[in-house]
Design an enzyme around this catalytic site. Sequence first.
Site, mmCIF file in Angstrom:
data_model
loop_
_atom_site.group_PDB
_atom_site.id
_atom_site.type_symbol
_atom_site.label_atom_id
_atom_site.label_comp_id
_atom_site.label_asym_id
_atom_site.label_seq_id
_atom_site.Cartn_x
_atom_site.Cartn_y
_atom_site.Cartn_z
ATOM 1 N N ASP A 123 -21.672 26.524 -45.675
ATOM 2 C CA ASP A 123 -22.521 26.234 -46.883
ATOM 3 C C ASP A 123 -22.992 27.581 -47.338
ATOM 4 O OD1 ASP A 123 -24.314 26.177 -44.816
ATOM 5 O OD2 ASP A 123 -25.806 25.546 -46.086
ATOM 6 N N HIS A 164 -27.448 36.088 -50.882
ATOM 7 C CA HIS A 164 -27.977 35.268 -51.817
ATOM 8 C C HIS A 164 -28.366 35.883 -53.097
ATOM 9 C CE1 HIS A 164 -30.177 33.059 -48.232
ATOM 10 N NE2 HIS A 164 -29.024 33.181 -47.945
ATOM 11 N N GLU A 222 -26.815 25.037 -43.173
ATOM 12 C CA GLU A 222 -27.609 26.136 -42.590
ATOM 13 C C GLU A 222 -28.577 26.540 -43.670
ATOM 14 O OE1 GLU A 222 -28.801 30.142 -41.503
ATOM 15 O OE2 GLU A 222 -27.840 29.463 -43.339
ATOM 16 N N GLU A 223 -28.183 26.540 -44.901
ATOM 17 C CA GLU A 223 -29.049 27.277 -45.817
ATOM 18 C C GLU A 223 -30.390 26.738 -45.953
ATOM 19 O OE1 GLU A 223 -28.845 30.377 -46.402
ATOM 20 O OE2 GLU A 223 -26.636 31.118 -46.647
ATOM 21 N N GLU A 273 -23.515 35.858 -38.793
ATOM 22 C CA GLU A 273 -24.315 35.956 -39.888
ATOM 23 C C GLU A 273 -24.168 37.583 -40.010
ATOM 24 O OE1 GLU A 273 -25.911 34.152 -41.948
ATOM 25 O OE2 GLU A 273 -26.440 32.411 -40.860
ATOM 26 N N ASP A 307 -22.439 35.857 -46.640
ATOM 27 C CA ASP A 307 -23.305 35.007 -45.789
ATOM 28 C C ASP A 307 -22.602 33.762 -46.141
ATOM 29 O OD1 ASP A 307 -25.108 33.726 -44.564
ATOM 30 O OD2 ASP A 307 -26.551 33.829 -46.288
ATOM 31 N N HIS A 330 -21.521 29.208 -40.386
ATOM 32 C CA HIS A 330 -21.812 27.940 -41.341
ATOM 33 C C HIS A 330 -21.009 28.036 -42.652
ATOM 34 C CE1 HIS A 330 -24.297 30.270 -44.508
ATOM 35 N NE2 HIS A 330 -24.795 31.107 -43.322
#
Length: 386
Positions: A76, A358, A138-139, A166, A106, A74
């Site tokens: 984003d 994150h 995705e997030e 991931e 990530d 992903h």
Amino acid sequence: MTRPSDRTIELIHRLVGFDTVSRKSNLRLIEFVRDSLAGLGVDSILIPDETGTKANLFATIGPKDRPGIALSGHTDVVPVDDQNWSSDPFVAVEKNGKIYGRGTADMKSFVAVALALVPEMVEAQFSAPIHLAFSYDEEIGCVGVRGLIAALARMPVKPMACIVGEPTGMKVVTAHKGKAAMRCLVHGLACHSAMAPYGVNAVETAAEIVTYLRAMGRRLRARCDPGFDPPFGTVHTGTISGGIALNIVPAECIFDFEIRTLPGESPEDLIDEVREYADTALVPDMRAISPLAGITWEALSGFPGLATPEDSDIAQLAKTLSGSNSAGKVSFGTEAGLFHEAGIPAVVCGPGGIAEAHKPDEFVALDQVARCEDFLRRLIGRMTAT
């Protein structure tokens, strides 16, 4: 410490430089990838969202008349708002054997490695192709990849399997939990607090539902799978808001909750259960006071769990590529469950750790990126073999 190629590092820096927080467009990054691939003679298909401000990308390197292995990532990233970063989160910084920046773990490093190896893929004489599948949003609940998977279903040939990059520390993961996130809106009837029995207290009704959810979470602990941490399904209420003053019976309350389940359990069944509880145990008493009172529900996001058999072809291949005989399980969700649900068996394996994702000063270790290069180079060799 093993160091990845300069091209991979350059691409990590470039991809981190695109601010692709989920609330923003990812088109500049996607167009960069499309143009980079085109410069190597590789065509891409873009699958846009309804607004035209975001897009998935799908490309095939090698023969297009047979199924291959998809490398999924992903594009984003999560927001950086109110996080205390040591440097600009959208400018990658290399120091002490790590690269810092939003998305390094990530999961832009995996995307960068895949792109850096495209020239080697183009030169290889593949017996079966490698596909690139890059998604958006995705997030916020694996939103964008659904359009990509739907597009794959309409193609004459779709991938035979998928590796989702991931961050797993380059360990092969064959199972993860499923998730459903919901919003509950309780509509009551306001009145002066001195006359509370003549109103419908939305906050108290919401509290009863939250208490039921908490009990449901305790119940899920009865079924354990020690491969997960925590080893059982979970229920979590994350936000709640209601009421405007202490001396007013609150007419509205809203709260968000999520349910994460082990593979084989259905979060949707648990949502149906809590809705039935609310409809039968709470709503009749509310409407006895006000026929306009009630409870409404809104699905926020969700994705299926993943349970790829360890003896499946893709799991065996991924373990061989990683140099390990074992596979693991994780509690966080990925797009792999959606690929698997669509008939494309999937595993998860990528550089970095979820513990670094994150957070402020997110990073990926350079030796992890180098291991990812080795993993994908072995895949290139396998796809070249006759």
